[in-house]
Design a protein around this motif. Structure first.
Motif, PDB file in Angstrom:
ATOM      1  N   UNK A 133       0.791  -1.185   0.066  1.00  0.00           N
ATOM      2  CA  UNK A 133      -0.032  -0.088  -0.087  1.00  0.00           C
ATOM      3  C   UNK A 133       0.805   1.330  -0.070  1.00  0.00           C
ATOM      4  N   UNK A 134       1.834   1.242   0.884  1.00  0.00           N
ATOM      5  CA  UNK A 134       3.107   2.412   1.076  1.00  0.00           C
ATOM      6  C   UNK A 134       3.427   2.645  -0.552  1.00  0.00           C
ATOM      7  N   UNK A 135       3.966   1.545  -0.907  1.00  0.00           N
ATOM      8  CA  UNK A 135       4.656   1.767  -2.504  1.00  0.00           C
ATOM      9  C   UNK A 135       3.936   2.126  -3.563  1.00  0.00           C
ATOM     10  N   UNK A 136       2.467   1.825  -3.338  1.00  0.00           N
ATOM     11  CA  UNK A 136       1.373   2.157  -4.355  1.00  0.00           C
ATOM     12  C   UNK A 136       1.389   3.879  -4.268  1.00  0.00           C
ATOM     13  N   UNK A 137       1.267   4.127  -2.991  1.00  0.00           N
ATOM     14  CA  UNK A 137       0.910   5.511  -2.722  1.00  0.00           C
ATOM     15  C   UNK A 137       2.373   6.379  -3.183  1.00  0.00           C
ATOM     16  N   UNK A 138       3.599   5.844  -2.911  1.00  0.00           N
ATOM     17  CA  UNK A 138       4.689   6.554  -3.429  1.00  0.00           C
ATOM     18  C   UNK A 138       4.875   6.478  -4.705  1.00  0.00           C
ATOM     19  N   UNK A 139       4.488   5.438  -5.532  1.00  0.00           N
ATOM     20  CA  UNK A 139       4.537   5.686  -6.874  1.00  0.00           C
ATOM     21  C   UNK A 139       3.822   6.788  -7.567  1.00  0.00           C
ATOM     22  N   UNK A 195      13.462   0.095   2.111  1.00  0.00           N
ATOM     23  CA  UNK A 195      13.328   1.248   3.078  1.00  0.00           C
ATOM     24  C   UNK A 195      11.734   1.055   3.641  1.00  0.00           C
ATOM     25  N   UNK A 196      10.999   0.859   2.749  1.00  0.00           N
ATOM     26  CA  UNK A 196       9.654   1.115   3.170  1.00  0.00           C
ATOM     27  C   UNK A 196       9.008  -0.281   4.042  1.00  0.00           C
ATOM     28  N   UNK A 197       9.799  -1.367   3.728  1.00  0.00           N
ATOM     29  CA  UNK A 197       9.353  -2.588   4.482  1.00  0.00           C
ATOM     30  C   UNK A 197      10.259  -2.115   5.917  1.00  0.00           C
ATOM     31  N   UNK A 198      11.287  -1.500   6.043  1.00  0.00           N
ATOM     32  CA  UNK A 198      11.880  -1.197   7.201  1.00  0.00           C
ATOM     33  C   UNK A 198      11.133  -0.446   8.104  1.00  0.00           C
ATOM     34  N   UNK A 199      10.516   0.575   7.614  1.00  0.00           N
ATOM     35  CA  UNK A 199       9.555   1.611   8.250  1.00  0.00           C
ATOM     36  C   UNK A 199       8.172   0.819   8.617  1.00  0.00           C
ATOM     37  N   UNK A 200       7.626   0.127   7.785  1.00  0.00           N
ATOM     38  CA  UNK A 200       6.476  -0.606   8.154  1.00  0.00           C
ATOM     39  C   UNK A 200       6.877  -1.559   9.358  1.00  0.00           C
ATOM     40  N   UNK A 201       7.870  -2.534   9.424  1.00  0.00           N
ATOM     41  CA  UNK A 201       8.113  -3.203  10.368  1.00  0.00           C
ATOM     42  C   UNK A 201       8.495  -2.642  11.452  1.00  0.00           C
ATOM     43  N   UNK A 202       9.066  -1.458  11.755  1.00  0.00           N
ATOM     44  CA  UNK A 202       9.379  -0.484  12.729  1.00  0.00           C
ATOM     45  C   UNK A 202       8.023  -0.035  13.363  1.00  0.00           C
TER      46      UNK A 202
END
Length: 436
Positions: A30-36, A61-68
Protein backbone atom coordinates in the motif's frame (compact mmCIF):
# COMPACT_ATOMS: atom_id res chain seq x y z
CA UNK A 1 -4.56 -12.32 24.38
CA UNK A 2 -2.41 -12.65 27.48
CA UNK A 3 1.14 -11.37 27.18
CA UNK A 4 3.90 -13.67 28.38
CA UNK A 5 6.45 -11.53 30.28
CA UNK A 6 9.77 -13.15 31.16
CA UNK A 7 11.77 -11.72 34.08
CA UNK A 8 15.49 -11.78 33.33
CA UNK A 9 17.25 -9.88 36.14
CA UNK A 10 15.89 -7.36 38.63
CA UNK A 11 14.17 -4.78 36.41
CA UNK A 12 14.91 -6.45 33.07
CA UNK A 13 12.03 -8.09 31.19
CA UNK A 14 11.54 -9.84 27.84
CA UNK A 15 8.48 -10.44 25.73
CA UNK A 16 7.96 -12.03 22.30
CA UNK A 17 6.06 -10.09 19.65
CA UNK A 18 4.53 -11.80 16.60
CA UNK A 19 3.20 -10.14 13.46
CA UNK A 20 1.36 -11.74 10.54
CA UNK A 21 3.62 -11.59 7.46
CA UNK A 22 0.56 -10.91 5.32
CA UNK A 23 -0.20 -7.71 7.26
CA UNK A 24 3.38 -6.48 6.78
CA UNK A 25 3.36 -7.30 3.07
CA UNK A 26 -0.02 -5.64 2.57
CA UNK A 27 1.11 -2.46 4.33
CA UNK A 28 4.36 -2.37 2.32
CA UNK A 29 2.45 -2.77 -0.94
CA UNK A 30 0.00 0.00 0.00
CA UNK A 31 2.80 2.41 0.85
CA UNK A 32 4.67 1.62 -2.38
CA UNK A 33 1.53 2.28 -4.44
CA UNK A 34 1.08 5.60 -2.71
CA UNK A 35 4.74 6.44 -3.30
CA UNK A 36 4.46 5.53 -6.99
CA UNK A 37 2.06 8.44 -7.55
CA UNK A 38 4.79 11.02 -6.97
CA UNK A 39 8.10 9.21 -7.49
CA UNK A 40 10.31 10.33 -10.37
CA UNK A 41 12.56 8.14 -12.51
CA UNK A 42 14.45 8.77 -15.73
CA UNK A 43 12.46 7.81 -18.81
CA UNK A 44 9.08 7.87 -17.08
CA UNK A 45 6.50 10.55 -16.50
CA UNK A 46 5.64 11.35 -12.85
CA UNK A 47 3.11 8.82 -11.61
CA UNK A 48 3.84 6.39 -14.45
CA UNK A 49 6.88 4.63 -12.96
CA UNK A 50 6.29 0.83 -12.98
CA UNK A 51 5.71 -0.75 -9.56
CA UNK A 52 8.62 -3.11 -10.18
CA UNK A 53 10.98 -0.12 -10.43
CA UNK A 54 9.46 1.55 -7.37
CA UNK A 55 9.73 -1.69 -5.38
CA UNK A 56 13.34 -2.24 -6.45
CA UNK A 57 14.34 1.29 -5.47
CA UNK A 58 12.29 1.83 -2.30
CA UNK A 59 11.09 -1.62 -1.22
CA UNK A 60 13.73 -2.23 1.47
CA UNK A 61 13.37 1.17 3.16
CA UNK A 62 9.57 1.02 3.08
CA UNK A 63 9.55 -2.47 4.55
CA UNK A 64 11.94 -1.30 7.28
CA UNK A 65 9.60 1.57 8.14
CA UNK A 66 6.52 -0.66 8.19
CA UNK A 67 8.16 -3.29 10.40
CA UNK A 68 9.40 -0.59 12.80
CA UNK A 69 5.95 0.98 13.00
CA UNK A 70 4.16 -2.33 13.49
CA UNK A 71 6.64 -3.70 16.01
CA UNK A 72 6.58 -0.42 17.94
CA UNK A 73 2.80 -0.51 18.12
CA UNK A 74 2.81 -4.20 19.07
CA UNK A 75 5.28 -3.47 21.87
CA UNK A 76 3.18 -0.58 23.16
CA UNK A 77 0.03 -2.71 23.09
CA UNK A 78 1.73 -5.63 24.84
CA UNK A 79 3.22 -3.57 27.67
CA UNK A 80 -0.07 -1.73 28.16
CA UNK A 81 -1.94 -5.03 28.37
CA UNK A 82 0.63 -6.37 30.86
CA UNK A 83 0.43 -3.08 32.82
CA UNK A 84 4.17 -2.49 32.62
CA UNK A 85 5.84 0.92 33.00
CA UNK A 86 8.74 0.77 30.57
CA UNK A 87 11.94 2.60 31.56
CA UNK A 88 13.92 3.65 28.51
CA UNK A 89 13.85 2.34 24.96
CA UNK A 90 13.57 -1.44 24.38
CA UNK A 91 16.11 -3.54 22.49
CA UNK A 92 14.19 -5.39 19.76
CA UNK A 93 15.67 -8.19 17.65
CA UNK A 94 14.02 -10.49 15.06
CA UNK A 95 13.91 -14.17 15.98
CA UNK A 96 15.25 -16.74 13.54
CA UNK A 97 12.30 -19.05 14.11
CA UNK A 98 8.61 -18.23 13.93
CA UNK A 99 5.33 -19.97 13.16
CA UNK A 100 4.42 -20.24 9.51
CA UNK A 101 3.10 -16.97 8.13
CA UNK A 102 4.39 -14.93 11.07
CA UNK A 103 7.41 -12.79 11.91
CA UNK A 104 8.60 -12.92 15.53
CA UNK A 105 10.61 -10.43 17.56
CA UNK A 106 12.05 -10.38 21.06
CA UNK A 107 11.86 -7.14 23.02
CA UNK A 108 14.19 -6.76 26.01
CA UNK A 109 13.60 -3.79 28.25
CA UNK A 110 13.54 -2.49 31.82
CA UNK A 111 10.58 -1.48 33.92
CA UNK A 112 10.34 1.22 36.56
CA UNK A 113 11.21 -0.11 40.00
CA UNK A 114 9.06 -0.43 43.07
CA UNK A 115 10.10 2.39 45.39
CA UNK A 116 9.97 1.54 49.08
CA UNK A 117 9.84 4.83 50.94
CA UNK A 118 11.45 4.86 54.36
CA UNK A 119 9.73 6.02 57.53
CA UNK A 120 10.22 9.78 57.43
CA UNK A 121 9.64 10.06 61.17
CA UNK A 122 13.01 8.34 61.64
CA UNK A 123 14.86 10.62 59.20
CA UNK A 124 17.18 13.27 60.66
CA UNK A 125 17.47 16.64 58.87
CA UNK A 126 19.30 19.83 59.79
CA UNK A 127 17.23 22.92 58.97
CA UNK A 128 19.07 26.23 58.79
CA UNK A 129 17.91 29.81 59.20
CA UNK A 130 19.76 33.11 58.83
CA UNK A 131 19.08 36.77 59.43
CA UNK A 132 20.13 39.93 57.62
CA UNK A 133 22.20 41.94 60.10
CA UNK A 134 23.04 45.64 60.15
CA UNK A 135 26.63 44.66 59.43
CA UNK A 136 25.52 42.87 56.26
CA UNK A 137 23.61 45.95 55.16
CA UNK A 138 26.67 48.11 55.88
CA UNK A 139 28.91 45.87 53.77
CA UNK A 140 26.43 45.92 50.87
CA UNK A 141 26.21 49.72 50.99
CA UNK A 142 30.03 49.79 50.95
CA UNK A 143 30.02 47.63 47.82
CA UNK A 144 27.60 50.10 46.21
CA UNK A 145 29.96 52.93 47.12
CA UNK A 146 32.91 51.12 45.53
CA UNK A 147 30.91 50.55 42.36
CA UNK A 148 30.61 54.34 42.02
CA UNK A 149 34.07 55.41 43.18
CA UNK A 150 36.31 57.71 41.20
CA UNK A 151 40.10 57.99 40.98
CA UNK A 152 42.58 60.87 40.74
CA UNK A 153 46.32 60.89 40.27
CA UNK A 154 48.31 60.52 43.51
CA UNK A 155 51.02 63.19 43.94
CA UNK A 156 54.35 61.98 42.53
CA UNK A 157 56.11 62.37 45.89
CA UNK A 158 53.70 60.00 47.64
CA UNK A 159 53.94 56.22 47.65
CA UNK A 160 51.12 53.81 46.82
CA UNK A 161 48.81 53.00 49.72
CA UNK A 162 45.82 50.85 50.67
CA UNK A 163 42.92 51.40 48.28
CA UNK A 164 45.01 52.96 45.49
CA UNK A 165 44.55 51.82 41.92
CA UNK A 166 48.00 51.14 40.52
CA UNK A 167 49.18 50.41 36.99
CA UNK A 168 52.37 48.36 36.72
CA UNK A 169 54.64 46.46 34.38
CA UNK A 170 56.00 43.22 35.81
CA UNK A 171 58.00 40.14 34.88
CA UNK A 172 58.49 37.03 36.96
CA UNK A 173 61.14 34.34 36.62
CA UNK A 174 61.65 30.96 38.26
CA UNK A 175 65.29 29.84 38.45
CA UNK A 176 66.09 32.69 36.07
CA UNK A 177 63.61 31.52 33.43
CA UNK A 178 60.37 33.32 32.42
CA UNK A 179 57.14 31.36 32.82
CA UNK A 180 53.72 31.50 31.20
CA UNK A 181 51.53 34.25 32.62
CA UNK A 182 54.43 35.78 34.53
CA UNK A 183 54.75 38.96 32.47
CA UNK A 184 52.42 41.88 31.78
CA UNK A 185 52.48 45.56 30.82
CA UNK A 186 49.93 48.15 31.90
CA UNK A 187 48.47 45.75 34.47
CA UNK A 188 45.98 47.41 36.82
CA UNK A 189 44.72 46.41 40.28
CA UNK A 190 43.57 47.96 43.54
CA UNK A 191 45.81 47.52 46.58
CA UNK A 192 44.25 45.69 49.50
CA UNK A 193 41.27 44.15 47.69
CA UNK A 194 42.69 40.65 47.33
CA UNK A 195 43.16 40.81 43.57
CA UNK A 196 46.81 39.78 43.91
CA UNK A 197 48.67 37.37 46.16
CA UNK A 198 49.39 38.95 49.55
CA UNK A 199 53.17 39.05 49.01
CA UNK A 200 52.71 40.85 45.68
CA UNK A 201 50.16 43.24 47.16
CA UNK A 202 52.46 44.19 50.03
CA UNK A 203 55.49 44.58 47.76
CA UNK A 204 54.00 47.44 45.71
CA UNK A 205 52.88 49.45 48.73
CA UNK A 206 55.01 52.56 49.13
CA UNK A 207 56.28 52.49 45.53
CA UNK A 208 56.09 55.75 43.58
CA UNK A 209 55.50 56.28 39.88
CA UNK A 210 58.73 55.39 38.04
CA UNK A 211 60.06 53.16 40.83
CA UNK A 212 61.43 49.67 40.07
CA UNK A 213 61.44 46.88 42.62
CA UNK A 214 62.58 43.27 42.67
CA UNK A 215 61.20 40.87 45.26
CA UNK A 216 60.74 37.11 45.80
CA UNK A 217 57.27 35.55 45.81
CA UNK A 218 56.35 32.09 47.03
CA UNK A 219 53.40 30.62 45.13
CA UNK A 220 51.03 28.63 47.37
CA UNK A 221 51.06 24.86 46.98
CA UNK A 222 47.37 24.96 45.99
CA UNK A 223 47.81 27.80 43.48
CA UNK A 224 45.50 27.44 40.47
CA UNK A 225 48.45 27.56 38.06
CA UNK A 226 49.84 24.05 38.42
CA UNK A 227 53.10 24.91 36.61
CA UNK A 228 54.12 27.39 39.32
CA UNK A 229 52.27 26.04 42.39
CA UNK A 230 54.60 25.68 45.37
CA UNK A 231 57.53 27.35 43.57
CA UNK A 232 59.38 30.60 44.33
CA UNK A 233 59.66 33.31 41.69
CA UNK A 234 61.54 36.61 41.46
CA UNK A 235 59.47 39.54 40.23
CA UNK A 236 60.63 42.84 38.76
CA UNK A 237 57.89 45.48 39.06
CA UNK A 238 57.78 49.01 37.60
CA UNK A 239 55.12 51.46 38.82
CA UNK A 240 53.73 53.47 35.88
CA UNK A 241 50.63 55.03 37.46
CA UNK A 242 49.13 55.44 40.93
CA UNK A 243 45.64 56.77 41.64
CA UNK A 244 43.81 57.61 44.86
CA UNK A 245 40.24 56.36 45.12
CA UNK A 246 37.37 58.60 46.21
CA UNK A 247 34.25 56.99 47.62
CA UNK A 248 30.92 58.85 47.47
CA UNK A 249 29.40 59.93 50.76
CA UNK A 250 26.42 57.92 51.87
CA UNK A 251 23.78 60.64 51.89
CA UNK A 252 20.43 61.37 50.29
CA UNK A 253 22.08 62.32 47.00
CA UNK A 254 23.83 58.96 46.92
CA UNK A 255 20.50 57.21 47.53
CA UNK A 256 18.90 59.15 44.67
CA UNK A 257 21.75 58.19 42.33
CA UNK A 258 20.88 54.55 42.99
CA UNK A 259 17.28 55.07 41.91
CA UNK A 260 15.74 55.02 45.40
CA UNK A 261 12.36 56.71 44.95
CA UNK A 262 12.22 58.25 48.44
CA UNK A 263 15.76 59.53 48.03
CA UNK A 264 16.86 58.96 51.63
CA UNK A 265 19.58 56.91 53.30
CA UNK A 266 16.94 55.16 55.40
CA UNK A 267 15.05 54.13 52.26
CA UNK A 268 18.31 52.95 50.69
CA UNK A 269 19.10 50.73 53.67
CA UNK A 270 15.53 49.40 53.68
CA UNK A 271 15.83 48.52 49.98
CA UNK A 272 19.19 46.81 50.56
CA UNK A 273 17.71 44.84 53.46
CA UNK A 274 14.75 43.75 51.34
CA UNK A 275 17.02 42.50 48.55
CA UNK A 276 19.32 40.70 51.00
CA UNK A 277 16.34 39.06 52.72
CA UNK A 278 15.12 37.80 49.35
CA UNK A 279 18.55 36.32 48.60
CA UNK A 280 18.78 34.80 52.09
CA UNK A 281 15.35 33.23 51.64
CA UNK A 282 16.35 31.54 48.38
CA UNK A 283 19.67 30.33 49.78
CA UNK A 284 18.12 28.99 52.98
CA UNK A 285 15.41 27.25 50.95
CA UNK A 286 18.02 25.75 48.62
CA UNK A 287 20.18 24.50 51.47
CA UNK A 288 17.24 23.00 53.37
CA UNK A 289 15.97 21.41 50.18
CA UNK A 290 19.34 19.75 49.58
CA UNK A 291 19.43 18.44 53.17
CA UNK A 292 15.86 17.10 52.95
CA UNK A 293 16.47 15.43 49.59
CA UNK A 294 19.67 13.82 50.83
CA UNK A 295 17.86 12.39 53.83
CA UNK A 296 14.99 11.19 51.62
CA UNK A 297 17.37 9.46 49.20
CA UNK A 298 19.07 7.58 52.03
CA UNK A 299 15.78 6.37 53.51
CA UNK A 300 14.34 4.71 50.40
CA UNK A 301 15.03 1.34 48.77
CA UNK A 302 14.89 0.72 45.03
CA UNK A 303 16.74 -0.71 42.03
CA UNK A 304 17.94 1.75 39.39
CA UNK A 305 17.05 1.19 35.71
CA UNK A 306 20.25 1.08 33.65
CA UNK A 307 18.44 2.72 30.74
CA UNK A 308 17.55 5.82 32.77
CA UNK A 309 21.12 6.11 34.03
CA UNK A 310 22.40 5.85 30.45
CA UNK A 311 20.03 8.61 29.36
CA UNK A 312 21.16 10.83 32.24
CA UNK A 313 24.82 10.18 31.41
CA UNK A 314 24.18 11.31 27.82
CA UNK A 315 22.55 14.52 29.07
CA UNK A 316 25.42 15.27 31.46
CA UNK A 317 28.07 14.66 28.78
CA UNK A 318 26.12 16.83 26.31
CA UNK A 319 25.90 19.55 28.96
CA UNK A 320 29.64 19.36 29.58
CA UNK A 321 30.36 19.71 25.86
CA UNK A 322 27.96 22.66 25.60
CA UNK A 323 29.78 24.32 28.50
CA UNK A 324 33.15 23.80 26.79
CA UNK A 325 31.74 25.27 23.58
CA UNK A 326 30.46 28.31 25.44
CA UNK A 327 33.97 28.82 26.83
CA UNK A 328 35.34 28.85 23.32
CA UNK A 329 36.99 25.41 23.32
CA UNK A 330 37.67 24.27 19.76
CA UNK A 331 35.75 21.18 18.56
CA UNK A 332 34.00 21.02 21.94
CA UNK A 333 31.16 18.93 20.50
CA UNK A 334 33.69 16.12 19.84
CA UNK A 335 35.60 16.43 23.11
CA UNK A 336 36.47 12.97 24.52
CA UNK A 337 34.57 13.15 27.81
CA UNK A 338 34.37 9.77 29.60
CA UNK A 339 30.86 9.02 30.88
CA UNK A 340 32.12 7.34 34.05
CA UNK A 341 33.16 10.63 35.63
CA UNK A 342 29.46 11.56 35.70
CA UNK A 343 28.16 8.15 36.79
CA UNK A 344 27.79 8.91 40.54
CA UNK A 345 25.95 12.13 39.68
CA UNK A 346 23.73 10.37 37.13
CA UNK A 347 22.86 7.58 39.54
CA UNK A 348 22.01 10.06 42.29
CA UNK A 349 19.78 12.10 39.96
CA UNK A 350 17.90 9.04 38.73
CA UNK A 351 17.54 7.67 42.24
CA UNK A 352 16.28 10.94 43.69
CA UNK A 353 13.97 11.56 40.75
CA UNK A 354 12.25 8.19 41.18
CA UNK A 355 11.93 8.63 44.95
CA UNK A 356 10.52 12.16 44.68
CA UNK A 357 8.04 11.05 42.02
CA UNK A 358 6.80 8.27 44.30
CA UNK A 359 6.51 10.60 47.29
CA UNK A 360 4.61 13.18 45.23
CA UNK A 361 2.18 10.58 43.88
CA UNK A 362 1.62 8.92 47.24
CA UNK A 363 1.02 12.15 49.16
CA UNK A 364 -0.58 14.39 46.50
CA UNK A 365 2.24 16.93 46.51
CA UNK A 366 1.66 18.16 42.96
CA UNK A 367 2.06 21.88 42.26
CA UNK A 368 -1.17 23.83 42.54
CA UNK A 369 -2.03 26.83 40.30
CA UNK A 370 -1.89 29.29 43.18
CA UNK A 371 1.54 27.97 44.18
CA UNK A 372 2.86 28.39 40.64
CA UNK A 373 1.58 31.96 40.48
CA UNK A 374 3.01 32.82 43.90
CA UNK A 375 6.43 31.43 43.00
CA UNK A 376 6.55 33.34 39.71
CA UNK A 377 5.56 36.58 41.44
CA UNK A 378 8.26 35.99 44.05
CA UNK A 379 10.87 35.53 41.32
CA UNK A 380 9.63 38.64 39.52
CA UNK A 381 10.14 40.91 42.55
CA UNK A 382 13.89 41.09 41.91
CA UNK A 383 13.30 42.70 38.48
CA UNK A 384 12.53 46.29 37.58
CA UNK A 385 9.21 45.43 35.90
CA UNK A 386 7.72 42.44 37.76
CA UNK A 387 4.48 42.34 35.74
CA UNK A 388 6.40 41.81 32.50
CA UNK A 389 8.41 38.99 34.07
CA UNK A 390 5.22 37.28 35.23
CA UNK A 391 3.81 37.44 31.69
CA UNK A 392 7.12 36.13 30.33
CA UNK A 393 6.84 33.02 32.52
CA UNK A 394 3.14 32.45 31.94
CA UNK A 395 3.57 32.70 28.17
CA UNK A 396 5.97 29.77 27.77
CA UNK A 397 5.24 26.11 28.54
CA UNK A 398 8.85 25.14 29.05
CA UNK A 399 9.44 27.92 31.57
CA UNK A 400 6.23 26.96 33.35
CA UNK A 401 7.39 23.34 33.47
CA UNK A 402 10.61 24.49 35.15
CA UNK A 403 8.63 26.51 37.68
CA UNK A 404 6.38 23.51 38.34
CA UNK A 405 9.42 21.32 39.03
CA UNK A 406 10.74 23.82 41.57
CA UNK A 407 7.37 24.16 43.31
CA UNK A 408 7.04 20.37 43.56
CA UNK A 409 10.50 20.16 45.09
CA UNK A 410 9.48 22.85 47.59
CA UNK A 411 6.35 20.87 48.46
CA UNK A 412 8.42 17.74 48.97
CA UNK A 413 10.90 19.62 51.15
CA UNK A 414 8.17 21.03 53.38
CA UNK A 415 6.54 17.61 53.63
CA UNK A 416 9.81 15.98 54.71
CA UNK A 417 10.60 18.71 57.25
CA UNK A 418 7.11 18.35 58.72
CA UNK A 419 7.60 14.60 59.23
CA UNK A 420 11.32 14.21 60.00
CA UNK A 421 13.41 14.69 63.13
CA UNK A 422 14.50 18.26 62.51
CA UNK A 423 17.42 20.01 64.17
CA UNK A 424 17.37 23.79 63.75
CA UNK A 425 20.59 25.72 63.26
CA UNK A 426 21.08 29.48 62.90
CA UNK A 427 23.76 30.23 60.31
CA UNK A 428 25.76 33.45 60.38
CA UNK A 429 24.89 35.61 57.40
CA UNK A 430 28.44 35.51 56.02
CA UNK A 431 28.61 31.71 56.20
CA UNK A 432 25.37 31.34 54.29
CA UNK A 433 26.38 33.80 51.58
CA UNK A 434 29.87 32.34 51.14
CA UNK A 435 28.60 28.78 50.72
CA UNK A 436 28.89 27.41 47.19
Amino acid sequence: MAVNVETLEKLERRITLTLPASVINSEVEARLRKLARTVKADGFRPGKVPMSVVAQRYGYSVQYEVVNDRVGQAFADATTEAQLRVAGAPSITQKDEAAEGEIAFEATFEVYPEVKLGELAEVEVERVTAEVTDEAIDRTVEILRKQRRTFTQRPAAEGAAEGDRVTIDFEGKIDGEPFAGGKAEGFQFIIGEGQMLEQFDKAVRGMKVGDNKTFPLQFPADYHGQDVAGKEADFLVTMTKCEIQHLPTVDDEFAKSLGIAEGTVEALRADVKKNLEREVKFRVRSRNKAAAMEALAKSAELDLPKALIANELQRLVAGARADLKQRGVKDAENAPIPEDIFRPQAERRVRLGLIVAELVKTNNLQAQPDQLRAHIEELAQSYEKPAEVVRWYLGDRQRMAEVEAVVIENNVTEFILAKAKVTDKVLPFDELMSAA
